[in-house]
Design a protein around this motif. Structure first.
Motif, PDB file in Angstrom:
ATOM      1  N   GLN A  44       0.857  -1.185   0.000  1.00  0.00           N
ATOM      2  CA  GLN A  44       0.000   0.000   0.000  1.00  0.00           C
ATOM      3  C   GLN A  44       0.889   1.230   0.000  1.00  0.00           C
ATOM      4  OE1 GLN A  44      -3.386   0.763  -0.103  1.00  0.00           O
ATOM      5  NE2 GLN A  44      -3.534  -1.369  -0.730  1.00  0.00           N
ATOM      6  N   THR A  46       0.956   5.735  -0.398  1.00  0.00           N
ATOM      7  CA  THR A  46       0.189   6.964  -0.196  1.00  0.00           C
ATOM      8  C   THR A  46       0.701   8.021  -1.169  1.00  0.00           C
ATOM      9  OG1 THR A  46      -0.026   6.447   2.153  1.00  0.00           O
ATOM     10  CG2 THR A  46      -0.481   8.710   1.504  1.00  0.00           C
ATOM     11  N   PHE A  72       5.842   4.476   0.154  1.00  0.00           N
ATOM     12  CA  PHE A  72       5.410   3.190   0.697  1.00  0.00           C
ATOM     13  C   PHE A  72       6.528   2.602   1.537  1.00  0.00           C
ATOM     14  CE2 PHE A  72       7.716   1.925  -3.055  1.00  0.00           C
ATOM     15  CZ  PHE A  72       8.265   0.694  -2.762  1.00  0.00           C
ATOM     16  N   GLN A  97      -4.288  10.062  -0.941  1.00  0.00           N
ATOM     17  CA  GLN A  97      -5.013   8.877  -1.398  1.00  0.00           C
ATOM     18  C   GLN A  97      -4.141   7.634  -1.277  1.00  0.00           C
ATOM     19  OE1 GLN A  97      -6.579   9.328  -5.375  1.00  0.00           O
ATOM     20  NE2 GLN A  97      -7.180   7.188  -5.534  1.00  0.00           N
ATOM     21  N   GLN A  98      -4.744   6.531  -0.855  1.00  0.00           N
ATOM     22  CA  GLN A  98      -4.062   5.248  -0.761  1.00  0.00           C
ATOM     23  C   GLN A  98      -4.166   4.533  -2.112  1.00  0.00           C
ATOM     24  OE1 GLN A  98      -2.609   3.766   2.264  1.00  0.00           O
ATOM     25  NE2 GLN A  98      -2.651   5.951   2.692  1.00  0.00           N
ATOM     26  N   GLU A 100      -2.642   0.898  -4.361  1.00  0.00           N
ATOM     27  CA  GLU A 100      -1.884  -0.343  -4.331  1.00  0.00           C
ATOM     28  C   GLU A 100      -0.747  -0.233  -5.336  1.00  0.00           C
ATOM     29  OE1 GLU A 100      -2.456  -5.182  -4.562  1.00  0.00           O
ATOM     30  OE2 GLU A 100      -4.216  -3.891  -4.654  1.00  0.00           O
TER      31      GLU A 100
END
Length: 152
Positions: A44, A46, A72, A97-98, A100
């Motif tokens: 994850q 940011t 990350f 916002q997060q 992947e």
């Protein structure tokens, strides 16, 4: 051989050849992307910033794209920051916002956002356009040899 036939043979050869090179490049990028995905580790991240980059066309008109900067933490505990290789206007992401991401344990700085656009747009576009060019060039080239067509 008349001038029209000569033109179509040259046109078909160049168009088909360039199209083949573009398609093969797209396929090679797709294979590299697939290899990256199979060995990459998910994490994850940011969005910590959006970098605005401008470009100017031949007529002097400017356009802008926003490239997300992502932070990350790798499995090793090391915090890594990288700038995405794809940008958009309007921005696709917002600060905080997060997202992947996928990263290589050997090179965490060359991580990528796990999205179709970041991973697959370029290889699909190159392979598709290259294939169309190669097909058009091939058809023109084959049509320029009337004996091949009439013998069937």
């Amino acid at each position: 051989m008349n001038e029209d036939t000569k033109f179509f043979r040259i046109f078909g050869s160049i168009f088909g050849g360039v199209g083949s090179i573009i398609a093969v490049t797209g396929i090679m990028i797709a294979l590299n992307t697939r290899s990256f995905i199979t060995s990459a580790i998910p994490a994850q991240g940011t969005i910590i910033d959006l970098v605005q980059r401008s470009s100017t066309d031949k007529k002097g008109r400017s356009s802008y794209a926003y490239y997300p900067v992502i932070e990350f933490t790798a499995r090793s505990g090391e915090t890594t920051v990288f700038e995405s290789n794809s940008g958009s206007n309007p921005p696709e992401f917002t600060k905080g916002q997060q997202v992947e991401i996928l990263y290589s344990p050997e090179k965490p700085n060359s991580a990528m956002i796990k999205s179709w656009l970041s991973l697959w747009f370029l290889p699909v576009m190159l392979t598709g356009l290259g294939s169309i060019f190669a097909l058009v060039g091939g058809v023109v080239l084959i049509k320029s040899f009337p004996r091949l067509i009439s013998s069937k």
